[in-house]
Write a protein that holds these residues in place. Structure first.
Motif, short mmCIF file in Angstrom:
data_model
loop_
_atom_site.label_atom_id
_atom_site.label_comp_id
_atom_site.label_asym_id
_atom_site.label_seq_id
_atom_site.Cartn_x
_atom_site.Cartn_y
_atom_site.Cartn_z
N ASN A 195 122.53 66.90 52.30
CA ASN A 195 123.63 66.17 51.66
C ASN A 195 124.01 64.91 52.42
N ASN A 246 123.39 73.19 52.27
CA ASN A 246 122.59 71.97 52.19
C ASN A 246 123.20 70.81 52.98
N PHE A 268 128.37 65.06 47.74
CA PHE A 268 127.46 65.63 48.74
C PHE A 268 128.27 66.05 49.96
#
Lengths: 334, 385
Positions: free
Chosen positions: A44, A40, A34
């Motif tokens: 994340n 994102n 992540f």
């Protein structure tokens, strides 16, 4: 390979693996799984923070499960089965328990354990309370505390050797080298072989554990006594209370929760007591206790079924304390 | 509370005396073994250890020097002179009475001359020096026997320790067991600390579902008797090929020490100031950095407490070592096990038992006195309130 080198290697590998695991698992989470960038990024970061606690917890939980969680279930299973010659296990229901209940040695161990459970926590707590109250009032109290606390550092085996010398007895014609018998003989009595007198020898073994555990009780209770608000004691003095009344009616009720903690902690030690009996009498002369009975079954008789059954009995006796501990821990957290 | 309790002087005396009584009761047993470990076999069986401090009166049987080698002609007689104690290797002793036959060992006082018949005489002084004279026939064969009652000063020896620790030919020696115990103890103390510290941090300062449940589970596991774990784990170790050995005992100690480690460390970390941790987070530190740079150094007292507990517990342990480490060859015996075996085979040899026990007790006692503060703090934090 020499065990010492193996030991050093284990430390290096163990510590290295731990640090490496935590470092790289975190790196992997933040950089690969992540990454905190791109479209994102926000989502994340949140996801990574949801997973991270489990990375921190995983090794500890794994060890806890494998070395304490799984054995409880497995012991329960083993206590209901019997080993079949040639490998494998047969389910036998409560047969192991029935066999155990038919053995006089088991009931002897149960009876002795009950005495241990009453005498050792009671005496350790009483002596601990006495020592705590007395040593807090004098200047050299800390030195006295250190000495009473010292047996905590001594192994049960070491304590057994120490007390075997105290209890040593020789025929009357010879010079006594055990201090107790020397006193008895000096007072005109006959030497006593303390460890071989059935029933009473249990109490001579218990004294060893009381000797070890009193220091623990003293340290905890002394801290509790110091935490008592002075006003309550002052008020009692103004009302004309005697020192005895102050101690038993003002101080002791206020430290009752701590007394309970000390009592249960020593109870746990008593339930697991093995070394003292194993080293001093090995359960002979009617001194058997549960933990030593279990060891006998496991490694001398090689009977894993009955051994597991007796381990479950110990677990059963511990369970009330376990539940009580969890409840009070949860209450404290709220 | 002594400042306000208005303690009366009579009561203060009673307190002092009671504390002295308690201290003596708690110290005497250990002291007895300690003193015994510095005495010789003969001393231990001849008198109680409490008599070792003061000069003791002993009956000793000794012999004058061999006349065939040492006699000197004086006129028509032969004379042997020397010192009984020097020849027996005793120093500082003092003779009160002596005799020449086992039936009357106190026939003469020091300085007297004993008539042995036909002109043969012997004179013994308080310091052990003697003059023995007689004719050619009398002064041959073995030396004259002398029974003395002597006061010997306190005497202590380091031979027991030399014998048990540094004599490689002694198969009952403690050296090997000592190193084995050390080999078990150090990894079993260091490894759980690190594993537990990370978990304790997560339980103290990270938010996640199920945290309260996990903490409750760890409090529960604190009291699970390790007796339950013996068979299943031995079976497991055998199945995965570890068998009995150091690796197994390290793993077992790590597992059994884990609940206390997590519990102690979490309790301590929860009490650390929230501001520091939040400031670091605002400054962009990751959890890993917060843990290694802030939490670990600040938690040193708690880490030390646990390290002492785990050290004392693994050093003093008998059961786990017996089950997971010591195999049939006995090469990996630890000190506690070695002492139990000595108790079985050498039950009456207190010089061996006392020394062996003290070798094993000495290290924990040193740790105890050096780090008592941390031990007390750990105890206070570790008992579930």
């Amino acid at each position: 390979m020499h065990p010492a080198i193996q030991g050093i290697l284990t430390i290096v590998i163990g510590v290295g693996a731990c640090v490496g695991y935590f470092y790289f698992a975190n790196q992997f989470l933040d950089k690969v799984l992540f990454p905190a960038k791109g479209p994102n990024a926000g989502r994340n970061i949140n996801r990574a923070n949801q997973i991270r606690p489990w990375i921190f917890l995983f090794p500890a939980l794994f060890v806890l499960f494998l070395y304490l969680g799984y054995p409880v279930v497995e012991t329960l299973r083993l206590s209901l089965t019997e080993r079949v010659p040639g490998g494998g296990y047969d389910f036998v229901g409560f047969e192991n328990y029935a066999q155990m209940a038919s053995e006089p040695k088991f009931w002897e161990a149960m009876r002795n354990n009950m005495f241990w459970l009453i005498v050792v926590p009671a005496m350790s707590t009483a002596f601990g309370l006495l020592a705590a109250q007395l040593t807090d009032r004098i200047k050299w109290g800390n030195v006295a505390k250190s000495i009473i606390f010292m047996p905590m550092a001594i192994s049960f085996v070491g304590a057994s050797v120490i007390w075997k010398l105290v209890y040593d007895g020789r025929p009357i014609e010879q010079e006594q080298i055990g201090i107790l018998n020397a006193i008895i003989v000096a007072l005109g009595g006959d030497p006593v072989t303390f460890l071989t007198i059935p029933f009473w020898n249990n109490f001579f073994l218990m004294i060893v554990l009381v000797w070890v555990q009193t220091g623990f009780a003293m340290v905890i209770l002394s801290a509790a006594l110091r935490g008592i608000p002075e006003e309550t004691v002052e008020a009692a003095i103004i009302d004309g209370a005697s020192p005895w009344q102050i101690f038993f009616k003002i101080k002791v009720p206020q430290i009752m929760p701590t007394v309970v903690v000390v009592w249960t902690t020593i109870t746990l030690v008593v339930l697991k007591v093995f070394d003292i009996v194993f080293a001093m009498t090995n359960g002979q002369w009617e001194t058997q206790v549960l933990a030593n009975y279990m060891f006998d079954k496991l490694f001398r008789a090689n009977d894993w079924g009955v051994g597991s059954a007796s381990a479950m009995v110990i677990m059963l006796l511990v369970t009330p304390i376990l539940i009580w501990n969890i409840r009070s821990a949860r209450k404290e957290m709220r | 509370m002594d400042n306000i309790a208005g303690s009366k002087s009579s009561l203060t005396w009673a307190v002092h005396i009671s504390v002295i009584a308690l201290v003596v009761l708690w110290l005497l047993p250990t002291l007895g073994l300690f003193v015994s470990s510095f005495r010789t076999v003969e001393q231990i069986s001849a008198s109680g250890w409490w008599k070792a401090m003061v000069a003791s009166e002993q009956n000793i049987t000794m012999r004058a020097a061999d006349p065939d080698d040492f006699r000197v002609a004086q006129g028509d007689l032969f004379v042997v002179d020397g010192n009984l104690f020097e020849e027996a290797g005793i120093s500082g002793a003092d003779i009160s009475v002596w005799g020449t036959s086992s039936r009357s060992i106190s026939a003469y006082t020091a300085g007297d001359t004993a008539d042995l018949g036909d002109g043969e005489t012997i004179t013994v002084q308080a310091d052990g020096s003697y003059v023995w004279s007689g004719n050619d026939e009398q002064m041959s064969g073995r030396g004259q026997r002398v029974f003395v009652t002597a006061t010997t000063p306190p005497e202590f020896t380091l031979d027991n320790y030399r014998n048990m620790l540094f004599d490689p030919s002694n198969s009952e020696g403690m050296a090997k067991a000592f190193f084995n115990t050390l080999t078990v103890t150090i990894p079993a103390t260091i490894i759980p600390i690190l594993v537990a510290a990370f978990a304790a941090y997560a339980l103290a300062w990270m938010e996640f579902p199920g945290r309260a449940l996990l903490i409750a589970a760890i409090v529960g596991l604190l009291v699970v008797p390790l007796q339950l774990a013996l068979i299943p784990l031995l079976k497991l170790h055998n199945d995965i090929g570890i068998g009995k050995g150091y690796l197994g005992v390290w793993l077992a100690h790590t597992g059994f020490g884990m609940p206390l480690a997590i519990y102690l460390l979490r309790n301590y970390m929860v009490g650390l100031p929230r501001d520091i941790i939040e400031n670091a987070k605002v400054d962009g530190a990751t959890d890993f950095q917060i843990f290694t740079k802030i939490i670990l150094p600040l938690s040193f007292p708690a880490l030390a407490s646990f390290a002492i507990f785990q050290f004392l517990w693994t050093w003093n342990d008998l059961l786990v070592a017996k089950v997971f480490l010591i195999d049939a060859t006995g090469q990996t015996t630890v000190m506690t096990n070695h002492i139990v075996e000595l108790l079985g085979t050498r039950g009456g040899n207190w010089e061996i038992l006392a020394t062996a026990a003290f070798v094993s007790i000495a290290v924990p006692l040193l740790v105890f006195f050096a780090m008592q503060r941390y031990l007390v703090r750990g105890l206070l934090a570790g008992s579930v309130k």
